[in-house]
Design an enzyme around this catalytic site. Structure first.
Site, mmCIF file in Angstrom:
data_model
loop_
_atom_site.group_PDB
_atom_site.id
_atom_site.type_symbol
_atom_site.label_atom_id
_atom_site.label_comp_id
_atom_site.label_asym_id
_atom_site.label_seq_id
_atom_site.Cartn_x
_atom_site.Cartn_y
_atom_site.Cartn_z
ATOM 1 N N TYR A 102 0.824 -1.225 0.000
ATOM 2 C CA TYR A 102 0.000 0.000 0.000
ATOM 3 C C TYR A 102 0.851 1.265 0.000
ATOM 4 O O TYR A 102 0.306 2.354 0.172
ATOM 5 C CB TYR A 102 -0.889 0.052 1.243
ATOM 6 C CG TYR A 102 -1.702 -1.177 1.513
ATOM 7 C CD1 TYR A 102 -2.643 -1.627 0.595
ATOM 8 C CD2 TYR A 102 -1.551 -1.890 2.704
ATOM 9 C CE1 TYR A 102 -3.403 -2.760 0.852
ATOM 10 C CE2 TYR A 102 -2.309 -3.016 2.969
ATOM 11 C CZ TYR A 102 -3.226 -3.446 2.041
ATOM 12 O OH TYR A 102 -3.978 -4.560 2.300
ATOM 13 N N CYS A 114 14.289 -11.343 -1.111
ATOM 14 C CA CYS A 114 14.883 -11.144 -2.436
ATOM 15 C C CYS A 114 13.960 -10.316 -3.296
ATOM 16 O O CYS A 114 13.364 -10.810 -4.257
ATOM 17 C CB CYS A 114 15.161 -12.495 -3.070
ATOM 18 S SG CYS A 114 16.439 -13.353 -2.164
HETATM 19 N N1 LLP Z 1 -15.637 -4.353 8.631
HETATM 20 C C1 LLP Z 1 -15.491 -4.789 7.362
HETATM 21 C C2 LLP Z 1 -16.648 -5.297 6.651
HETATM 22 C C3 LLP Z 1 -14.233 -4.751 6.742
HETATM 23 O O1 LLP Z 1 -14.106 -5.172 5.504
HETATM 24 C C4 LLP Z 1 -13.125 -4.257 7.470
HETATM 25 C C5 LLP Z 1 -11.807 -4.207 6.857
HETATM 26 C C6 LLP Z 1 -13.316 -3.833 8.789
HETATM 27 C C7 LLP Z 1 -14.595 -3.890 9.331
HETATM 28 C C8 LLP Z 1 -12.198 -3.331 9.663
HETATM 29 O O2 LLP Z 1 -11.548 -2.219 9.171
HETATM 30 P P1 LLP Z 1 -10.476 -1.468 10.120
HETATM 31 O O3 LLP Z 1 -11.233 -0.859 11.265
HETATM 32 O O4 LLP Z 1 -9.509 -2.479 10.584
HETATM 33 O O5 LLP Z 1 -9.854 -0.465 9.215
HETATM 34 N N2 LLP Z 1 -5.288 -4.863 4.706
HETATM 35 C C9 LLP Z 1 -5.650 -3.456 4.659
HETATM 36 C C10 LLP Z 1 -6.977 -3.198 5.288
HETATM 37 C C11 LLP Z 1 -8.076 -4.055 4.694
HETATM 38 C C12 LLP Z 1 -9.353 -3.812 5.404
HETATM 39 C C13 LLP Z 1 -10.378 -4.791 4.992
HETATM 40 N N3 LLP Z 1 -11.614 -4.646 5.678
HETATM 41 C C14 LLP Z 1 -4.559 -2.645 5.364
HETATM 42 O O6 LLP Z 1 -3.605 -3.228 5.822
HETATM 43 O O7 LLP Z 1 -4.646 -1.430 5.431
#
Ligand code: LLP
Length: 474
Positions: free
Chosen positions: A366, A393
């Site tokens: 990201y 790598c």
């Molecule tokens: N609810 C739903 C339906 C979601 O899809 C997500 C995150 C959350 C709650 C929680 O979001 P948070 O509060 O943690 O931002 N891998 C990415 C983030 C992907 C988020 C996916 N859905 C990153 O590392 O930034």
């Protein structure tokens, strides 16, 4: 995510200054509190978390390691539960999941959002109350739906017409009913400091409100005898700092909520506003606290409900990152330090550590910004703009793109990167057959292992050919 300096970081005078927001530390031996968990301190250059000195932790558990501040995790979970006392607060398990933390969440009164059979199994093995589990996912299998219904999850968030049909069939087959929320897309996409509101969306999640699919999905759920329609669910994105995206989404979702009441005569009792609340990875981020968020979100929903003359439904939210993100840091050991000449005469210092994109893919994936600090000793050396990289790598294997570290940083030093609790261990890989680090909880001067370090035997346990060996002659 906002990142690089537009004109690049190599300046004519040969000094690398980094992105415009990055400041040289006034005291390299201090911490910027907003980036760290609440018990983190630095004493004579040595970082401690939960009363445990990081060098001692590494001596006992090795490096790299994720260090989880139990007190901080619980405080953040409780802060959401208290601020949103009239809501149900679902922790988004995708941010980080383990049976230990799931038990802490249960003790702090939270609910849990899972989005795969594997995540559901962690909840089950932890003994988490199934009535407090919400099951997400855009492509749940029949098997996953059967398990969820059989286990008695509190709600399934449906995401496609195929799934509505499948879930209806599963409930009929099992002779059970299940609470259902309809995941809708409100045409709002929020990123960090900005949001975009559009008429329609080109992505895989949810039913579009604008196209009428969301209304249709509600009708179909309502018509299925085994499905108890609870309400609408909207999640607009992640790492959001600004409530304007929530406001536009809430207006659109509540308009649909009111239409369902008017045209179908159905009062949906609940509504979920999703997660996505931002945290501070660097000094450029300025997150709201849960109390501020609760006040803002409640005001938005109450205002819209008044305008639409509908009752305020029972609300829920799904924070992941905002609870576990700041509660962890990752500790690495420096292995090599290299200076590289750049065009224009500048030189960049590459500090290589014993982990990298396998334990934190977010920088590579990201372009995320992180910060870091020397964790094992004090240094009086001047600050030097450095790039912290991993051992993989791949040139994009960067952990921290830009940070001022003491110019005498050297092999054997420990570095700690704050804010790695969310989407680091949960997105970790075994790229290059690197072992995933342990998660070590710290509290009141004691450590305890939450997830142990992987071993090469763990990796080879799935390699069936190991038993075969090789017989190709000398
Ligand atoms: N609810 C739903 C339906 C979601 O899809 C997500 C995150 C959350 C709650 C929680 O979001 P948070 O509060 O943690 O931002 N891998 C990415 C983030 C992907 C988020 C996916 N859905 C990153 O590392 O930034």
């Amino acid at each position: 995510m906002p990142t690089s300096h537009p004109s690049g970081w190599a300046h004519a005078d040969g000094a690398l200054r980094g992105p415009s927001w990055l400041r040289e530390p006034t005291d390299a031996n201090s911490l910027v509190p907003i980036l760290w968990s609440s018990t983190a301190t630095k004493d004579d250059g040595v970082l401690s978390v939960g009363g445990v000195s990081v060098p001692d932790l590494v001596a006992e558990h090795g490096s790299p390691a994720y260090v989880l501040d139990e007190r901080d995790f619980r405080e953040r979970a409780r802060a959401f539960a208290d601020a949103f006392a009239d809501y149900d607060v679902y922790f988004a398990g995708k941010a980080f999941l383990s049976t230990t933390t799931v038990r802490w969440l249960a003790e702090e009164g939270l609910h849990l959002d899972v989005c795969s059979g594997g995540e559901l199994t962690v909840a089950e093995r932890a003994g988490f109350p199934m009535a407090r589990v919400g099951f997400h996912g855009n492509n749940k299998s029949v098997r996953e739906l059967e398990r969820a219904v059989a286990l008695g999850v509190g709600r399934v968030i449906v995401d496609s017409f195929d799934e509505v049909e499948r879930l209806a069939a599963v409930t009929e087959e099992l002779g059970r009913t299940v609470g259902v929320m309809v995941r809708v897309t409100a045409g709002v996409e929020a990123h960090t400091h900005e949001y975009i509101a559009t008429a329609h969306e080109d992505q895989k999640f949810g039913f579009s409100i604008a196209s009428g699919d969301a209304f249709d999905a509600v009708r179909r759920v309502e018509a299925a005898p085994g499905l108890r329609l609870l309400g609408l669910h909207s999640h607009i994105g992640s790492q959001i700092f600004d409530s304007s995206g929530f406001e536009v989404a809430a207006r659109r979702v509540l308009a649909l909520h009111a239409r369902v009441s008017e045209e179908l005569g159905v009062q949906m009792p609940e509504m979920d506003l999703g997660g996505g609340f931002g945290i501070a990875y660097t000094t450029q981020d300025d997150p709201s606290d849960p109390a501020q968020l609760a006040t803002e979100l409640t005001k938005i929903v109450e205002h819209e409900c008044r305008a639409l003359a509908v009752d305020v439904p029972r609300l829920s939210i799904e924070p992941g990152r905002a609870i576990v993100g700041p509660a962890m840091c990752t500790v690495y050991e420096v292995g090599t330090v290299k200076e590289v000449a750049l065009d224009g005469g500048a030189r960049r210092t590459y500090v290589s550590v014993d982990g990298g994109m396998s334990d934190n893919i977010r920088t590579a994936l990201y372009d995320a910004d992180y910060s870091c600090t020397l964790a094992s000793r004090a240094s009086g050396a001047p600050p030097l703009l450095s790039r912290v990289v991993g051992k993989h790598c791949e040139a994009g294997d960067i952990v921290v793109k830009d940070e001022f570290l003491p110019a005498d940083v050297r092999p054997g030093d420990l570095l700690a990167v704050p804010g790695t609790g969310a989407y680091c261990r949960s997105m970790a890989s075994n790229y290059n057959h690197v072992l995933r680090p342990p998660v070590i909880a710290v509290r009141d001067g004691k450590t305890s292992v939450v997830l142990r370090r992987e071993t090469e035997d763990d990796l080879l346990s799935v390699d069936v050919g190991v038993e075969v060996g090789m017989d190709v002659g000398a």
